[in-house]
Design a protein around this motif. Structure first.
Motif, PDB file in Angstrom:
ATOM      1  N   ASN A 263       0.830  -1.208   0.000  1.00  0.00           N
ATOM      2  CA  ASN A 263       0.000   0.000   0.000  1.00  0.00           C
ATOM      3  C   ASN A 263       0.864   1.257   0.000  1.00  0.00           C
ATOM      4  OD1 ASN A 263      -2.388  -1.456  -0.028  1.00  0.00           O
ATOM      5  ND2 ASN A 263      -2.623  -1.400   2.183  1.00  0.00           N
ATOM      6  N   LEU A 264       1.951   1.245   0.759  1.00  0.00           N
ATOM      7  CA  LEU A 264       2.866   2.387   0.788  1.00  0.00           C
ATOM      8  C   LEU A 264       3.449   2.626  -0.607  1.00  0.00           C
ATOM      9  CD1 LEU A 264       4.583   4.537   2.301  1.00  0.00           C
ATOM     10  CD2 LEU A 264       6.257   2.713   2.693  1.00  0.00           C
ATOM     11  N   VAL A 265       3.884   1.565  -1.256  1.00  0.00           N
ATOM     12  CA  VAL A 265       4.468   1.690  -2.593  1.00  0.00           C
ATOM     13  C   VAL A 265       3.422   2.189  -3.588  1.00  0.00           C
ATOM     14  CG1 VAL A 265       5.451   0.375  -4.521  1.00  0.00           C
ATOM     15  CG2 VAL A 265       6.287   0.006  -2.187  1.00  0.00           C
ATOM     16  N   GLN A 266       2.206   1.656  -3.510  1.00  0.00           N
ATOM     17  CA  GLN A 266       1.150   2.106  -4.411  1.00  0.00           C
ATOM     18  C   GLN A 266       0.846   3.593  -4.202  1.00  0.00           C
ATOM     19  OE1 GLN A 266      -1.811  -0.822  -3.409  1.00  0.00           O
ATOM     20  NE2 GLN A 266      -1.204  -2.167  -5.094  1.00  0.00           N
ATOM     21  N   ASN A 267       0.822   4.031  -2.957  1.00  0.00           N
ATOM     22  CA  ASN A 267       0.584   5.449  -2.676  1.00  0.00           C
ATOM     23  C   ASN A 267       1.760   6.309  -3.115  1.00  0.00           C
ATOM     24  OD1 ASN A 267      -1.988   5.041  -1.685  1.00  0.00           O
ATOM     25  ND2 ASN A 267      -1.317   4.880   0.436  1.00  0.00           N
ATOM     26  N   TYR A 268       2.971   5.782  -2.974  1.00  0.00           N
ATOM     27  CA  TYR A 268       4.169   6.493  -3.440  1.00  0.00           C
ATOM     28  C   TYR A 268       4.069   6.742  -4.946  1.00  0.00           C
ATOM     29  CZ  TYR A 268       9.067   7.248  -4.666  1.00  0.00           C
ATOM     30  OH  TYR A 268      10.218   7.761  -5.177  1.00  0.00           O
ATOM     31  N   ILE A 269       3.708   5.717  -5.694  1.00  0.00           N
ATOM     32  CA  ILE A 269       3.545   5.859  -7.140  1.00  0.00           C
ATOM     33  C   ILE A 269       2.413   6.840  -7.443  1.00  0.00           C
ATOM     34  CG2 ILE A 269       2.899   4.637  -9.255  1.00  0.00           C
ATOM     35  CD1 ILE A 269       4.359   2.171  -8.019  1.00  0.00           C
ATOM     36  N   ALA A 270       1.346   6.771  -6.663  1.00  0.00           N
ATOM     37  CA  ALA A 270       0.208   7.673  -6.872  1.00  0.00           C
ATOM     38  C   ALA A 270       0.618   9.137  -6.698  1.00  0.00           C
ATOM     39  CB  ALA A 270      -0.927   7.318  -5.919  1.00  0.00           C
ATOM     40  N   VAL A 271       1.571   9.406  -5.794  1.00  0.00           N
ATOM     41  CA  VAL A 271       2.076  10.780  -5.623  1.00  0.00           C
ATOM     42  C   VAL A 271       2.564  11.319  -6.960  1.00  0.00           C
ATOM     43  CG1 VAL A 271       4.001  12.138  -4.662  1.00  0.00           C
ATOM     44  CG2 VAL A 271       2.687  10.609  -3.174  1.00  0.00           C
ATOM     45  N   TRP A 272       3.332  10.527  -7.684  1.00  0.00           N
ATOM     46  CA  TRP A 272       3.945  10.963  -8.942  1.00  0.00           C
ATOM     47  C   TRP A 272       2.923  11.077 -10.068  1.00  0.00           C
ATOM     48  CZ3 TRP A 272       8.778  12.754  -8.824  1.00  0.00           C
ATOM     49  CH2 TRP A 272       9.537  12.434  -7.692  1.00  0.00           C
ATOM     50  N   ASN A 273       1.802  10.356  -9.961  1.00  0.00           N
ATOM     51  CA  ASN A 273       0.785  10.363 -11.005  1.00  0.00           C
ATOM     52  C   ASN A 273      -0.336  11.367 -10.765  1.00  0.00           C
ATOM     53  OD1 ASN A 273       2.065   8.333 -12.447  1.00  0.00           O
ATOM     54  ND2 ASN A 273       0.918   6.700 -11.460  1.00  0.00           N
ATOM     55  N   GLU A 274      -0.548  11.763  -9.528  1.00  0.00           N
ATOM     56  CA  GLU A 274      -1.700  12.610  -9.191  1.00  0.00           C
ATOM     57  C   GLU A 274      -1.517  14.029  -9.709  1.00  0.00           C
ATOM     58  OE1 GLU A 274      -5.066  13.714  -8.599  1.00  0.00           O
ATOM     59  OE2 GLU A 274      -4.776  11.737  -7.669  1.00  0.00           O
ATOM     60  N   ARG A 275      -2.471  14.494 -10.515  1.00  0.00           N
ATOM     61  CA  ARG A 275      -2.393  15.845 -11.068  1.00  0.00           C
ATOM     62  C   ARG A 275      -3.161  16.863 -10.218  1.00  0.00           C
ATOM     63  NH1 ARG A 275       1.122  12.845 -13.466  1.00  0.00           N
ATOM     64  NH2 ARG A 275       1.886  13.625 -15.437  1.00  0.00           N
TER      65      ARG A 275
ATOM     66  N   VAL B  13       7.743  17.043  -7.654  1.00  0.00           N
ATOM     67  CA  VAL B  13       6.727  16.337  -8.427  1.00  0.00           C
ATOM     68  C   VAL B  13       6.032  17.301  -9.388  1.00  0.00           C
ATOM     69  CG1 VAL B  13       4.549  15.062  -8.292  1.00  0.00           C
ATOM     70  CG2 VAL B  13       6.384  14.552  -6.674  1.00  0.00           C
ATOM     71  N   GLU B  14       5.689  18.488  -8.907  1.00  0.00           N
ATOM     72  CA  GLU B  14       5.058  19.495  -9.768  1.00  0.00           C
ATOM     73  C   GLU B  14       5.954  19.838 -10.956  1.00  0.00           C
ATOM     74  OE1 GLU B  14       4.296  22.756  -7.132  1.00  0.00           O
ATOM     75  OE2 GLU B  14       2.441  21.875  -6.381  1.00  0.00           O
ATOM     76  N   ALA B  15       7.231  19.990 -10.708  1.00  0.00           N
ATOM     77  CA  ALA B  15       8.172  20.329 -11.786  1.00  0.00           C
ATOM     78  C   ALA B  15       8.265  19.194 -12.800  1.00  0.00           C
ATOM     79  CB  ALA B  15       9.545  20.652 -11.206  1.00  0.00           C
ATOM     80  N   LEU B  16       8.328  17.961 -12.328  1.00  0.00           N
ATOM     81  CA  LEU B  16       8.389  16.815 -13.231  1.00  0.00           C
ATOM     82  C   LEU B  16       7.119  16.738 -14.079  1.00  0.00           C
ATOM     83  CD1 LEU B  16       9.794  14.233 -14.258  1.00  0.00           C
ATOM     84  CD2 LEU B  16       8.555  13.011 -12.455  1.00  0.00           C
ATOM     85  N   GLN B  17       5.971  16.928 -13.439  1.00  0.00           N
ATOM     86  CA  GLN B  17       4.717  16.874 -14.176  1.00  0.00           C
ATOM     87  C   GLN B  17       4.616  18.002 -15.199  1.00  0.00           C
ATOM     88  OE1 GLN B  17       1.656  16.774 -11.178  1.00  0.00           O
ATOM     89  NE2 GLN B  17       1.975  14.602 -10.766  1.00  0.00           N
ATOM     90  N   ALA B  18       5.136  19.172 -14.882  1.00  0.00           N
ATOM     91  CA  ALA B  18       5.122  20.282 -15.832  1.00  0.00           C
ATOM     92  C   ALA B  18       6.036  19.986 -17.023  1.00  0.00           C
ATOM     93  CB  ALA B  18       5.554  21.572 -15.138  1.00  0.00           C
ATOM     94  N   ARG B  19       7.175  19.352 -16.738  1.00  0.00           N
ATOM     95  CA  ARG B  19       8.151  19.038 -17.783  1.00  0.00           C
ATOM     96  C   ARG B  19       7.690  17.875 -18.658  1.00  0.00           C
ATOM     97  NH1 ARG B  19      12.294  18.496 -14.538  1.00  0.00           N
ATOM     98  NH2 ARG B  19      12.552  16.270 -14.683  1.00  0.00           N
ATOM     99  N   LEU B  20       7.027  16.883 -18.045  1.00  0.00           N
ATOM    100  CA  LEU B  20       6.597  15.674 -18.755  1.00  0.00           C
ATOM    101  C   LEU B  20       5.132  15.394 -18.421  1.00  0.00           C
ATOM    102  CD1 LEU B  20       9.764  13.546 -17.892  1.00  0.00           C
ATOM    103  CD2 LEU B  20       9.240  14.600 -20.099  1.00  0.00           C
ATOM    104  N   PRO B  21       4.216  16.172 -18.956  1.00  0.00           N
ATOM    105  CA  PRO B  21       2.812  16.094 -18.540  1.00  0.00           C
ATOM    106  C   PRO B  21       2.119  14.766 -18.831  1.00  0.00           C
ATOM    107  CG  PRO B  21       3.058  17.556 -20.429  1.00  0.00           C
ATOM    108  CD  PRO B  21       4.439  17.197 -19.971  1.00  0.00           C
ATOM    109  N   ASP B  22       2.595  14.003 -19.777  1.00  0.00           N
ATOM    110  CA  ASP B  22       1.958  12.728 -20.099  1.00  0.00           C
ATOM    111  C   ASP B  22       2.585  11.536 -19.378  1.00  0.00           C
ATOM    112  OD1 ASP B  22       0.170  13.971 -21.847  1.00  0.00           O
ATOM    113  OD2 ASP B  22       1.616  13.873 -23.493  1.00  0.00           O
ATOM    114  N   LEU B  23       3.609  11.784 -18.596  1.00  0.00           N
ATOM    115  CA  LEU B  23       4.303  10.700 -17.897  1.00  0.00           C
ATOM    116  C   LEU B  23       3.419  10.130 -16.797  1.00  0.00           C
ATOM    117  CD1 LEU B  23       6.990   9.130 -17.557  1.00  0.00           C
ATOM    118  CD2 LEU B  23       7.637  10.869 -15.880  1.00  0.00           C
ATOM    119  N   ARG B  24       3.287   8.811 -16.766  1.00  0.00           N
ATOM    120  CA  ARG B  24       2.560   8.110 -15.717  1.00  0.00           C
ATOM    121  C   ARG B  24       3.414   6.919 -15.289  1.00  0.00           C
ATOM    122  NH1 ARG B  24       0.119  12.068 -16.462  1.00  0.00           N
ATOM    123  NH2 ARG B  24      -2.107  12.415 -16.624  1.00  0.00           N
TER     124      ARG B  24
END
Length: 105
Positions: A7-19, A55-66
């Protein structure tokens, strides 16, 4: 313990995916401690606010990355592979206390 770690790992990944910023911050607060440190080849940050900015910077740089879990979670070392694309994978390690993470982006 392995369900808790998974669950921790799934939530960790969700941090990087959540817009959504509010949802992402709640995930960050659940996954990371106040004293957390995140290190990858491009950056090193400390604290929840810094992780949020990263995370915000990564999402701005690579908006389609999941990210998605690309294999089983090793509960002893909390090691897991996530895949940003089928042909690539990256490994992140989180220590037993959730205080540091090492990633490769």
């Amino acid at each position: 313990m392995s369900e808790r770690v998974t669950n921790l790992v799934q939530n960790y990944i969700a941090v990087w995916n959540e817009r959504d910023a509010g949802k992402r911050r709640r995930l960050i607060d659940d996954v990371f401690s106040d004293e957390c440190v995140y290190i990858d080849p491009n950056d090193s940050v400390a604290g929840r606010d810094a992780i949020e900015r990263l995370v915000e910077a990564l999402q701005a740089r690579l908006p389609d990355l999941r990210f998605a879990l690309a294999g089983d979670v090793n509960a002893h070392w909390i090691r897991h592979a996530v895949a940003p694309a089928p042909e690539k994978s990256l490994v992140r390690d989180v220590d037993d206390y959730g205080l540091s993470a090492t990633g490769f982006l």
